[in-house]
Design a protein around this motif. Sequence first.
Motif, PDB file in Angstrom:
ATOM      1  N   HIS A  69      -8.624   2.400   8.214  1.00  0.00           N
ATOM      2  CA  HIS A  69      -8.424   3.846   8.426  1.00  0.00           C
ATOM      3  C   HIS A  69      -7.165   3.829   9.054  1.00  0.00           C
TER       4      HIS A  69
ATOM      5  N   ASP B 134     -12.869   0.606  -0.361  1.00  0.00           N
ATOM      6  CA  ASP B 134     -13.732   1.198   1.064  1.00  0.00           C
ATOM      7  C   ASP B 134     -15.033   1.027  -0.170  1.00  0.00           C
TER       8      ASP B 134
ATOM      9  N   HIS C 261      -9.247  -3.742   2.274  1.00  0.00           N
ATOM     10  CA  HIS C 261     -10.415  -2.833   3.238  1.00  0.00           C
ATOM     11  C   HIS C 261     -12.116  -2.385   2.170  1.00  0.00           C
TER      12      HIS C 261
ATOM     13  N   HIS D 121     -12.380  -1.221  12.347  1.00  0.00           N
ATOM     14  CA  HIS D 121     -12.481   0.678  11.579  1.00  0.00           C
ATOM     15  C   HIS D 121     -11.980   1.672  13.072  1.00  0.00           C
TER      16      HIS D 121
ATOM     17  N   HIS E  48     -15.771  -2.789   1.548  1.00  0.00           N
ATOM     18  CA  HIS E  48     -17.397  -3.219   1.957  1.00  0.00           C
ATOM     19  C   HIS E  48     -17.895  -3.815   0.697  1.00  0.00           C
TER      20      HIS E  48
HETATM   21 ZN    ZN Z   1     -14.159   0.951   5.843  1.00  0.00          ZN
END
Ligand code: ZN
Length: 342
Positions: free
Chosen positions: A225, A282, A21, A201, A23
């Motif tokens: 998450h 993240d 996870h 998500h 981005h």
């Molecule tokens: Zn994320």
Amino acid sequence: MSSSPDITKTFIQGIPKAELHIHIEGSLEPELMFEIAERNGVSLPYSSVEEARRAYNFSDLQSFLDIYYQSMQVLLHEQDFYDLTRAYLQRVSSQNVRHVEIFFDPQAHTDRGVPFETVITGIHRALEDGERQLSVSSKLIMCFLRHLSAESAMETLRSSLPFREWIVGVGLDSSEVGHPPEDFKAVFDEAREHGFLTVAHAGEEGSPEYIWQALDDLKVSRIDHGVRCVEDPKLVERLREERIPLTVCPLSNVKLRVFGSIEDHNLKQMLDLGLCATMNSDDPAYFGGYMDENFHATQEGLHLTRGDIHRLVKNSFQASFLDAERKQLLSDELDEYFASHA
Ligand code: ZN
Ligand code: ADE
């Protein structure tokens, strides 16, 4: 509170790991943002790297997203996406991350006139070089921005089809509350028809109901998450029974005030409930750290044991979209590491 004596930063650094996870646009460090802005002639709302970092003080997910979408406007050319991805891979390879599954947000670029092909070609080229030169294997996941329409997501899906073999799956990100997974059912149905795996998500800021929808309407293989699942015992039972992985991001949750502090985070509780939780960063350029920093802060804050850390990493290899052979190879490497550092 200090780290337990046998779980040092060096021990954490040496663990072979996977990240599921991340981005890629959230790995844009201010130094690289300034460098790219200068060569592209883009002006930034900050006068220095330090001023940018000082602005990274968020009250919730939306306050972060506003800055995240603004910062990525420096990315214009294929080389920019290459440099961004290369920098992330170099950083995580120094933390012994052996496999990554990377999200990208095509609409955040195509909506400002950067062609889909430019974005994906730059990222893909860096991933190929990373595999060859840094021994980090990778998969790419295309996310739809849920604050935009389902029609826009469908258009994006269709424009990705010439690059189908470079993308393992599709995801759903951006502003969660008010944008339920069920709105994107038709897009995810079509994506699965094309052979894409699906993730979403859900339960970051949104209610457990969004996790149910991600499972039932979007047929996801993993929840990104998902920390709010613990509010619903029936949902916890379902996630545990079906071994649905949850890609948890502790430093992100603290920065975006999902939890008041790392000591209040529920990752340990999730493990104790038998959930398949994994550790992830993240948007590491914004949230104070990459994989090792997440492991270190969470270990200290929640008193994770070696067994907890071993479990978290094993979960991420098992939850990855790798083939069975590489999953086993990495899992064996992990077990050997823990055995030889007893
Ligand atoms: Zn994320
Ligand atoms: N896009 C980038 N980071 C995100 C996050 N934490 N939640 C939702 N969308 C995102």
